[in-house]
Design a protein around this motif. Structure first.
Motif, PDB file in Angstrom:
ATOM      1  N   GLY A  58       0.805  -1.213   0.000  1.00 21.13           N
ATOM      2  CA  GLY A  58       0.000   0.000   0.000  1.00 21.13           C
ATOM      3  C   GLY A  58       0.836   1.259   0.000  1.00 21.13           C
ATOM      4  N   VAL A  59       1.973   1.219  -0.692  1.00 22.21           N
ATOM      5  CA  VAL A  59       2.849   2.395  -0.756  1.00 22.21           C
ATOM      6  C   VAL A  59       3.124   2.701  -2.224  1.00 22.21           C
ATOM      7  CG1 VAL A  59       3.921   1.877   1.463  1.00 22.21           C
ATOM      8  CG2 VAL A  59       4.961   0.986  -0.642  1.00 22.21           C
ATOM      9  N   ALA A  60       3.793   3.830  -2.464  1.00 18.00           N
ATOM     10  CA  ALA A  60       4.105   4.219  -3.830  1.00 18.00           C
ATOM     11  C   ALA A  60       5.230   3.345  -4.394  1.00 18.00           C
ATOM     12  CB  ALA A  60       4.524   5.691  -3.869  1.00 18.00           C
ATOM     13  N   ARG A  61       5.220   3.183  -5.718  1.00 16.51           N
ATOM     14  CA  ARG A  61       6.250   2.366  -6.370  1.00 16.51           C
ATOM     15  C   ARG A  61       7.638   2.919  -6.098  1.00 16.51           C
ATOM     16  NH1 ARG A  61       9.164   2.679 -10.965  1.00 16.51           N
ATOM     17  NH2 ARG A  61       9.628   0.748 -12.129  1.00 16.51           N
ATOM     18  N   ASN A  62       7.779   4.252  -6.156  1.00 10.32           N
ATOM     19  CA  ASN A  62       9.097   4.861  -5.929  1.00 10.32           C
ATOM     20  C   ASN A  62       9.590   4.644  -4.505  1.00 10.32           C
ATOM     21  OD1 ASN A  62       9.299   5.727  -8.530  1.00 10.32           O
ATOM     22  ND2 ASN A  62       8.574   7.822  -8.121  1.00 10.32           N
ATOM     23  N   VAL A  64       9.264   1.844  -2.757  1.00  9.83           N
ATOM     24  CA  VAL A  64       9.942   0.537  -2.762  1.00  9.83           C
ATOM     25  C   VAL A  64      11.247   0.643  -3.531  1.00  9.83           C
ATOM     26  CG1 VAL A  64       9.761  -1.862  -3.506  1.00  9.83           C
ATOM     27  CG2 VAL A  64       7.769  -0.699  -2.535  1.00  9.83           C
ATOM     28  N   ALA A  65      11.247   1.352  -4.679  1.00  8.77           N
ATOM     29  CA  ALA A  65      12.472   1.487  -5.478  1.00  8.77           C
ATOM     30  C   ALA A  65      13.574   2.155  -4.669  1.00  8.77           C
ATOM     31  CB  ALA A  65      12.181   2.278  -6.748  1.00  8.77           C
ATOM     32  N   ASP A  66      13.227   3.194  -3.899  1.00 11.59           N
ATOM     33  CA  ASP A  66      14.230   3.876  -3.090  1.00 11.59           C
ATOM     34  C   ASP A  66      14.750   2.988  -1.962  1.00 11.59           C
ATOM     35  OD1 ASP A  66      13.903   6.073  -4.688  1.00 11.59           O
ATOM     36  OD2 ASP A  66      12.595   7.167  -3.295  1.00 11.59           O
ATOM     37  N   ALA A  67      13.845   2.201  -1.351  1.00 12.48           N
ATOM     38  CA  ALA A  67      14.275   1.288  -0.278  1.00 12.48           C
ATOM     39  C   ALA A  67      15.222   0.227  -0.832  1.00 12.48           C
ATOM     40  CB  ALA A  67      13.056   0.635   0.364  1.00 12.48           C
ATOM     41  N   TYR A  68      14.889  -0.335  -2.002  1.00 15.04           N
ATOM     42  CA  TYR A  68      15.782  -1.308  -2.636  1.00 15.04           C
ATOM     43  C   TYR A  68      17.152  -0.684  -2.890  1.00 15.04           C
ATOM     44  CZ  TYR A  68      12.221  -4.911  -3.729  1.00 15.04           C
ATOM     45  OH  TYR A  68      11.285  -5.898  -3.679  1.00 15.04           O
ATOM     46  N   ALA A  69      17.152   0.538  -3.441  1.00 17.14           N
ATOM     47  CA  ALA A  69      18.417   1.205  -3.772  1.00 17.14           C
ATOM     48  C   ALA A  69      19.255   1.423  -2.520  1.00 17.14           C
ATOM     49  CB  ALA A  69      18.134   2.538  -4.482  1.00 17.14           C
ATOM     50  N   GLU A  70      18.602   1.781  -1.420  1.00 17.99           N
ATOM     51  CA  GLU A  70      19.322   1.997  -0.168  1.00 17.99           C
ATOM     52  C   GLU A  70      19.995   0.713   0.304  1.00 17.99           C
ATOM     53  OE1 GLU A  70      18.263   3.051   4.504  1.00 17.99           O
ATOM     54  OE2 GLU A  70      16.954   3.784   2.889  1.00 17.99           O
TER      55      GLU A  70
END
Length: 478
Positions: A58-62, A64-70
């Motif tokens: 239930g969050v924005a796609r970006n 998750v993308a930022d968490a993965y990148a971190e």
């Protein structure tokens, strides 16, 4: 829980619980980091695409993308074009893994000479896999429906033919109920109330079978034992088996008495059947390793003497593998409905795939081929054991070796417990004969070891025998 939303979105499902406080990106990163740290996400695990995980959380796609990148920057994850995002292999040392459970007395043992286990390295993987493929290809659609508690008709037909041909059992498929092994069959018969107690038994047997009977409130009455096997001649005179309210069933390992060895003498077989007829009772025949005989003619099943008064129980636990959980009861017709009622409509069933595969394995001749091959291997193992004892411990008598997967080593009186301890110190796991004795057995206990020769892999068998011989008591005057 993340989902694979299209054929192009591949990755493992991941369960994450986000903290309700703070930024969403930090919450996703923290949850992922903790899942990797604790080992819930193993090294190499492929994570869901951004959009899939974002939808589930239930969050924005970006976010998750930022968490993965971190986490990629921190070294927790790796990301490669075409390979997706995965848990980094080098963080495996951080995972807190649950230790594997030790197997009872085998913990710390180098050599496993316990009874009751076949050679797991000899399971016919290729032939079994081929049988599974053929069975699945030819299986009717109804095989994957609700099913029948009696077992698949294909397997019951194959068992009726095989048991009649190889073990002298007289049975139609309608008399056979498929179960998960001997212990399950015992629970169905007594725990399900099909047969009443008490039950006459041999003076030596598996302790956990007595536990099953005790849990079902069934009292066991041990008979005597001599060179001819269980003293079934006592059934007609024993006060607990001849009185009006006494036992109406007796449990026997007729082909190869467990664990002392030797077949039940013909006169004793007849005595058991005659007693069952006169009592309106049954003989329970545990044919746990009847296929494996070496220095004697085949001994057929007692069931063939009187199918209306003998319940025949068998399984593939010794011949193939206990992991298959496949067994059977061949029942007098009047007991079939009671056993099926005890089994239930949807519980305690054996998997259809394994049933169909075993039917195919038997009908194709692969089961006979495997049994013959293992008979030769176990005979060679038996011969090695006997030769090692003759060379290093000629004062130790070995018995029960004409058939089966174990032998009994007779020991001087009072030395059994010390010998088991000495074997344990040398890394040998085995059982003392006293472990199998009924607490109310009429005859005095004789000291001995029950040595299984099937389990060790080939390259470990000779060292296991050497360690065993070094643990045995020396000559009394040595």
């Amino acid at each position: 829980m993340s989902r694979v939303d299209s054929p192009h979105e591949t990755g493992s499902d991941v369960h994450l619980v986000l903290s309700p406080a703070g930024p969403r990106r930090a919450a996703v990163a923290t949850a992922l980091r903790e899942a990797v740290r604790t080992g819930r996400l193993a090294p190499g695990t492929r994570l869901p695409p951004y959009r899939s995980l974002a939808v589930d959380l239930g969050v924005a796609r970006n976010t998750v993308a930022d968490a993965y990148a971190e986490l990629v920057a921190e070294g927790w994850l790796t990301a490669r074009q075409g390979s997706g995002t995965r848990v980094a292999e080098r963080v495996a040392a951080k995972a807190q893994r649950v230790p594997r459970r030790a197997r009872g007395s085998e913990s710390g043992a180098v050599h496993d000479l316990r009874q009751g286990q076949p050679d797991a390295t000899s399971f016919p993987r290729a032939a079994w896999a081929a049988a599974v493929r053929r069975a699945m290809t030819g299986a009717p659609h109804d095989a994957f429906g609700p099913g029948d508690p009696q077992g698949r008709p294909e397997l019951r037909r194959a068992l009726a033919e095989y048991l009649g041909r190889a073990r002298g059992v007289c049975a139609s498929p309608e008399q056979i109920v498929v179960c998960a092994g001997f212990a399950h069959g015992l629970r169905l018969l007594f725990g399900g109330g099909v047969l009443p107690g008490p039950l006459a038994v041999e003076p030596y047997g598996l302790p956990f079978h007595r536990v099953i009977l005790t849990d079902a409130a069934v009292r066991t009455i041990p008979l005597g034992l001599d060179a001819r096997g269980a003293r079934t001649d006592q059934l007609a005179t024993h006060p607990d088996t001849s009185s009006r309210h006494g036992a109406r069933a007796v449990l026997l390992t007729a082909a190869h008495q467990f664990p002392t060895g030797g077949p039940l003498h013909a006169a004793r077989r007849a005595a058991a059947v005659d007693w069952a007829r006169s009592r309106g009772g049954v003989v329970l025949e545990d044919d746990y390793d009847g296929e494996f005989r070496y220095d004697r003619e085949p001994v057929g099943a007692v069931q063939g003497l009187d199918p209306d008064h003998v319940v025949y129980l068998g399984s593939v636990s010794k011949s193939l593998s206990p992991a298959l959980r496949l067994g059977w009861l061949v029942l007098p017709p009047h007991l079939v409905d009671g056993v099926l009622a005890a089994k239930g409509l949807r519980e305690a069933w054996t998997g259809v795939t394994d049933q169909l595969a075993l039917a195919e394995f038997i009908e194709s001749g692969q089961y006979d081929k495997h049994v013959r091959r293992m008979r030769q291997r176990y005979r060679a193992r038996r011969n090695q054991l006997v030769a090692a004892l003759a060379e290093h411990a000629p004062h130790i008598t070995v018995t029960g070796v004409a058939a089966g997967l174990h032998a009994v080593l007779s020991l001087p009186p009072g030395t059994e417990a010390a010998t088991v301890k000495a074997a344990t110190r040398r890394g040998v796991a085995l059982d003392g004969l006293a472990d199998f004795r009924h607490p109310d057995a009429p005859e005095p206990h004789r000291d001995g070891l029950v040595v299984g020769y099937a389990t060790p892999p080939e390259h470990r068998y000779r060292p296991a025998l050497d360690a065993l011989c070094r643990a045995l008591p020396p000559l009394p005057d040595a």
